[in-house]
Design a protein around this motif. Structure first.
Motif, PDB file in Angstrom:
ATOM      1  N   GLY A 179       1.074   3.586  -2.570  1.00  0.00           N
ATOM      2  CA  GLY A 179       1.376   4.174  -3.872  1.00  0.00           C
ATOM      3  C   GLY A 179       0.445   5.325  -4.201  1.00  0.00           C
ATOM      4  O   GLY A 179      -0.511   5.601  -3.481  1.00  0.00           O
ATOM      5  N   GLY A 180       0.752   5.997  -5.301  1.00  0.00           N
ATOM      6  CA  GLY A 180      -0.081   7.102  -5.729  1.00  0.00           C
ATOM      7  C   GLY A 180       0.623   7.973  -6.739  1.00  0.00           C
ATOM      8  O   GLY A 180       1.676   7.601  -7.275  1.00  0.00           O
ATOM      9  N   LEU A 181       0.044   9.135  -6.969  1.00  0.00           N
ATOM     10  CA  LEU A 181       0.593  10.119  -7.906  1.00  0.00           C
ATOM     11  C   LEU A 181       1.343  11.186  -7.109  1.00  0.00           C
ATOM     12  O   LEU A 181       0.794  11.746  -6.152  1.00  0.00           O
ATOM     13  CB  LEU A 181      -0.537  10.760  -8.712  1.00  0.00           C
ATOM     14  CG  LEU A 181      -0.163  11.921  -9.635  1.00  0.00           C
ATOM     15  CD1 LEU A 181       0.787  11.443 -10.728  1.00  0.00           C
ATOM     16  CD2 LEU A 181      -1.417  12.539 -10.228  1.00  0.00           C
TER      17      LEU A 181
ATOM     18  N   SER B  46       0.853  -1.184   0.000  1.00  0.00           N
ATOM     19  CA  SER B  46       0.000   0.000   0.000  1.00  0.00           C
ATOM     20  C   SER B  46       0.893   1.240   0.000  1.00  0.00           C
ATOM     21  O   SER B  46       2.108   1.138   0.209  1.00  0.00           O
ATOM     22  CB  SER B  46      -0.940   0.016   1.208  1.00  0.00           C
ATOM     23  OG  SER B  46      -0.190   0.047   2.410  1.00  0.00           O
TER      24      SER B  46
ATOM     25  N   THR C 255       8.548   5.831 -11.863  1.00  0.00           N
ATOM     26  CA  THR C 255       7.186   5.390 -12.138  1.00  0.00           C
ATOM     27  C   THR C 255       7.162   3.905 -12.470  1.00  0.00           C
ATOM     28  O   THR C 255       7.859   3.442 -13.376  1.00  0.00           O
ATOM     29  CB  THR C 255       6.587   6.187 -13.308  1.00  0.00           C
ATOM     30  OG1 THR C 255       6.471   7.560 -12.921  1.00  0.00           O
ATOM     31  CG2 THR C 255       5.215   5.648 -13.691  1.00  0.00           C
TER      32      THR C 255
ATOM     33  N   THR D 261       1.650  -2.069  -5.930  1.00  0.00           N
ATOM     34  CA  THR D 261       1.039  -0.757  -5.754  1.00  0.00           C
ATOM     35  C   THR D 261       1.657   0.193  -6.774  1.00  0.00           C
ATOM     36  O   THR D 261       2.879   0.207  -6.961  1.00  0.00           O
ATOM     37  CB  THR D 261       1.222  -0.246  -4.307  1.00  0.00           C
ATOM     38  OG1 THR D 261       0.503   0.990  -4.138  1.00  0.00           O
ATOM     39  CG2 THR D 261       2.674  -0.028  -3.939  1.00  0.00           C
ATOM     40  N   GLN D 262       0.814   0.969  -7.430  1.00  0.00           N
ATOM     41  CA  GLN D 262       1.272   1.829  -8.511  1.00  0.00           C
ATOM     42  C   GLN D 262       1.859   3.131  -7.954  1.00  0.00           C
ATOM     43  O   GLN D 262       1.236   3.797  -7.129  1.00  0.00           O
ATOM     44  CB  GLN D 262       0.111   2.176  -9.447  1.00  0.00           C
ATOM     45  CG  GLN D 262       0.445   3.156 -10.556  1.00  0.00           C
ATOM     46  CD  GLN D 262       1.351   2.566 -11.610  1.00  0.00           C
ATOM     47  OE1 GLN D 262       1.113   1.463 -12.102  1.00  0.00           O
ATOM     48  NE2 GLN D 262       2.408   3.296 -11.988  1.00  0.00           N
ATOM     49  N   VAL D 263       3.033   3.462  -8.433  1.00  0.00           N
ATOM     50  CA  VAL D 263       3.661   4.752  -8.137  1.00  0.00           C
ATOM     51  C   VAL D 263       3.826   5.498  -9.456  1.00  0.00           C
ATOM     52  O   VAL D 263       4.443   4.979 -10.397  1.00  0.00           O
ATOM     53  CB  VAL D 263       5.022   4.568  -7.458  1.00  0.00           C
ATOM     54  CG1 VAL D 263       5.761   5.908  -7.347  1.00  0.00           C
ATOM     55  CG2 VAL D 263       4.852   3.933  -6.090  1.00  0.00           C
ATOM     56  N   THR D 264       3.254   6.691  -9.528  1.00  0.00           N
ATOM     57  CA  THR D 264       3.366   7.515 -10.717  1.00  0.00           C
ATOM     58  C   THR D 264       3.967   8.857 -10.335  1.00  0.00           C
ATOM     59  O   THR D 264       3.441   9.552  -9.463  1.00  0.00           O
ATOM     60  CB  THR D 264       1.997   7.732 -11.371  1.00  0.00           C
ATOM     61  OG1 THR D 264       1.415   6.465 -11.694  1.00  0.00           O
ATOM     62  CG2 THR D 264       2.127   8.558 -12.646  1.00  0.00           C
TER      63      THR D 264
ATOM     64  N   LEU E 164       7.083   9.461  -1.184  1.00  0.00           N
ATOM     65  CA  LEU E 164       6.039   8.506  -0.838  1.00  0.00           C
ATOM     66  C   LEU E 164       6.631   7.470   0.095  1.00  0.00           C
ATOM     67  O   LEU E 164       7.837   7.186   0.035  1.00  0.00           O
ATOM     68  CB  LEU E 164       5.487   7.794  -2.077  1.00  0.00           C
ATOM     69  CG  LEU E 164       4.504   8.510  -2.988  1.00  0.00           C
ATOM     70  CD1 LEU E 164       4.216   7.648  -4.217  1.00  0.00           C
ATOM     71  CD2 LEU E 164       3.221   8.861  -2.267  1.00  0.00           C
TER      72      LEU E 164
END
Length: 124
Positions: free
Chosen positions: A9-11, A7, A90, A118-121, A18
């Motif tokens: 992740g995010g923009l 958990s 990213t 979890t996506q990290v952008t 982060l």
């Protein structure tokens, strides 16, 4: 059965930070190493960092001095603090383990347990 859930992740904008978390269930965390990996679209999976059962850490050259891995065995959670993020960071980030205590050869080992990612952008 060991389960890992990532958990955090995010923009985030370039230069931002982060903190990712990897929560472990089905086992105590005390006795084995956990690694973080990432995979960007169209690229191979990259080993990012590893922490062994004795709290020693390894980092990929690309993240050295920007990322910090840590663990809280009581909370059964491993963290990846990511600072000075740039667009090259990213990716989908995964934690993984094979229940071995060391990080020796961690980037090439066949790990048995993986989280869902979890996506990290990183983008402005």
């Amino acid at each position: 059965q060991v389960q890992l859930v990532e958990s955090g992740g995010g923009l985030v904008q370039p230069g931002g930070s982060l903190r990712l978390s990897c929560a472990v269930s089905g086992s105590t965390l005390d006795n084995y190493a956990i690694g973080w990996f990432r995979q960007a679209p169209g690229k191979e999976r990259e080993a990012v960092s590893c922490i062994n059962r004795w709290m020693s850490t390894n980092y990929a050259n690309s993240v050295q001095s920007r990322f910090t891995i840590s663990r809280d065995n009581a909370k059964k959670t491993v963290y990846l603090q990511m600072n000075s993020l740039n667009p090259d960071d990213t990716a989908v980030y995964y934690c993984a383990t094979d229940l071995q205590p060391t990080c020796a050869g961690w980037s090439h080992r066949s790990l048995d347990y993986w989280g869902q990612g979890t996506q990290v952008t990183v983008s402005s």
